[in-house]
Design a protein around this motif. Sequence first.
Motif, PDB file in Angstrom:
ATOM      1  N   ASN A 199       0.834  -1.183   0.000  1.00 27.27           N
ATOM      2  CA  ASN A 199       0.000   0.000   0.000  1.00 27.27           C
ATOM      3  C   ASN A 199       0.880   1.248   0.000  1.00 27.27           C
ATOM      4  OD1 ASN A 199      -1.992   1.862   0.431  1.00 27.27           O
ATOM      5  ND2 ASN A 199      -2.550   1.123   2.458  1.00 27.27           N
ATOM      6  N   ARG A 200       0.969   1.901  -1.144  1.00 25.26           N
ATOM      7  CA  ARG A 200       1.793   3.099  -1.282  1.00 25.26           C
ATOM      8  C   ARG A 200       0.982   4.200  -1.939  1.00 25.26           C
ATOM      9  NH1 ARG A 200       7.249   1.508  -0.841  1.00 25.26           N
ATOM     10  NH2 ARG A 200       7.520  -0.723  -0.978  1.00 25.26           N
ATOM     11  N   ARG A 201       1.271   5.444  -1.592  1.00 16.79           N
ATOM     12  CA  ARG A 201       0.560   6.576  -2.196  1.00 16.79           C
ATOM     13  C   ARG A 201       0.822   6.667  -3.695  1.00 16.79           C
ATOM     14  NH1 ARG A 201      -3.630   9.108   0.341  1.00 16.79           N
ATOM     15  NH2 ARG A 201      -3.131   9.522   2.486  1.00 16.79           N
ATOM     16  N   SER A 202       1.940   6.163  -4.158  1.00 15.72           N
ATOM     17  CA  SER A 202       2.265   6.218  -5.579  1.00 15.72           C
ATOM     18  C   SER A 202       1.649   5.050  -6.355  1.00 15.72           C
ATOM     19  CB  SER A 202       3.782   6.222  -5.772  1.00 15.72           C
ATOM     20  OG  SER A 202       4.334   5.021  -5.258  1.00 15.72           O
ATOM     21  N   ASP A 203       0.866   4.243  -5.689  1.00 19.45           N
ATOM     22  CA  ASP A 203       0.255   3.070  -6.291  1.00 19.45           C
ATOM     23  C   ASP A 203      -0.746   3.463  -7.380  1.00 19.45           C
ATOM     24  OD1 ASP A 203      -2.201   1.068  -6.185  1.00 19.45           O
ATOM     25  OD2 ASP A 203      -0.391  -0.022  -5.608  1.00 19.45           O
ATOM     26  N   PRO A 204      -0.698   2.820  -8.546  1.00 20.12           N
ATOM     27  CA  PRO A 204      -1.627   3.173  -9.625  1.00 20.12           C
ATOM     28  C   PRO A 204      -3.089   2.900  -9.263  1.00 20.12           C
ATOM     29  CG  PRO A 204      -0.053   1.502 -10.365  1.00 20.12           C
ATOM     30  CD  PRO A 204       0.286   1.838  -8.959  1.00 20.12           C
ATOM     31  N   THR A 205      -3.350   1.876  -8.459  1.00 18.83           N
ATOM     32  CA  THR A 205      -4.732   1.595  -8.034  1.00 18.83           C
ATOM     33  C   THR A 205      -5.252   2.734  -7.180  1.00 18.83           C
ATOM     34  OG1 THR A 205      -4.284  -0.778  -8.072  1.00 18.83           O
ATOM     35  CG2 THR A 205      -6.224  -0.063  -6.846  1.00 18.83           C
ATOM     36  N   TYR A 206      -4.422   3.215  -6.268  1.00 16.91           N
ATOM     37  CA  TYR A 206      -4.807   4.355  -5.435  1.00 16.91           C
ATOM     38  C   TYR A 206      -5.053   5.579  -6.309  1.00 16.91           C
ATOM     39  CZ  TYR A 206      -4.671   8.032  -1.937  1.00 16.91           C
ATOM     40  OH  TYR A 206      -4.991   9.119  -1.167  1.00 16.91           O
ATOM     41  N   ALA A 207      -4.176   5.788  -7.289  1.00 20.52           N
ATOM     42  CA  ALA A 207      -4.310   6.952  -8.172  1.00 20.52           C
ATOM     43  C   ALA A 207      -5.616   6.897  -8.959  1.00 20.52           C
ATOM     44  CB  ALA A 207      -3.119   7.036  -9.115  1.00 20.52           C
ATOM     45  N   GLU A 208      -5.989   5.711  -9.454  1.00 23.99           N
ATOM     46  CA  GLU A 208      -7.255   5.568 -10.182  1.00 23.99           C
ATOM     47  C   GLU A 208      -8.449   5.820  -9.274  1.00 23.99           C
ATOM     48  OE1 GLU A 208      -7.687   2.467 -13.613  1.00 23.99           O
ATOM     49  OE2 GLU A 208      -6.511   1.568 -11.984  1.00 23.99           O
ATOM     50  N   LEU A 209      -8.398   5.252  -8.090  1.00 21.82           N
ATOM     51  CA  LEU A 209      -9.482   5.412  -7.126  1.00 21.82           C
ATOM     52  C   LEU A 209      -9.621   6.868  -6.714  1.00 21.82           C
ATOM     53  CD1 LEU A 209     -11.585   3.905  -5.414  1.00 21.82           C
ATOM     54  CD2 LEU A 209      -9.780   3.395  -3.781  1.00 21.82           C
ATOM     55  N   ALA A 210      -8.518   7.488  -6.338  1.00 17.55           N
ATOM     56  CA  ALA A 210      -8.535   8.893  -5.916  1.00 17.55           C
ATOM     57  C   ALA A 210      -8.956   9.806  -7.067  1.00 17.55           C
ATOM     58  CB  ALA A 210      -7.160   9.299  -5.393  1.00 17.55           C
TER      59      ALA A 210
END
Length: 149
Positions: free
Chosen positions: A60-71
């Motif tokens: 779980n990282r802030r630079s994660d592409p899944t997080y970026a898509e979700l955010a």
Amino acid sequence: MAADDQSVKEAVNEPELSIDPETVCFLIIKAREFDVKVDPDDPDSGSNPTDDKEIDILENRRSDPTYAELAGTLEALNDDQLSDLVALTWIGRGDYAKNDWAEAKAQARLNSSKTTADYLLGTPLLGDFLENGFTELGYSCKEVQAEHL
């Protein structure tokens, strides 16, 4: 939504969403992908993922592409759509019942702010809560997926 679709919704007393069901389903999938990630545990991460046995993808990282898509998806929504998501989350978590949709959405609107997306991103099990609330209101991601096949 066509007039016939609206009258069917009203006849079965299903709450009207201001957010597209496809978007809700996309967010459910992405939130679940993000929920399965773990805290970073690879302090000596190398430049070659194969050398690291590709475990960084589960971290779980802030630079994660899944997080970026979700955010990115959450940040692109308007206040009414975010209020729908918060109300769906609360219904899915059991804070409100289906019959309390109007009250849950009104409360979500009262609490809405620039950090509503952050609130949703910080909600553990967001994907599960969204799906539970979505289903409780009579919607289904299976129906959305079937429309695209």
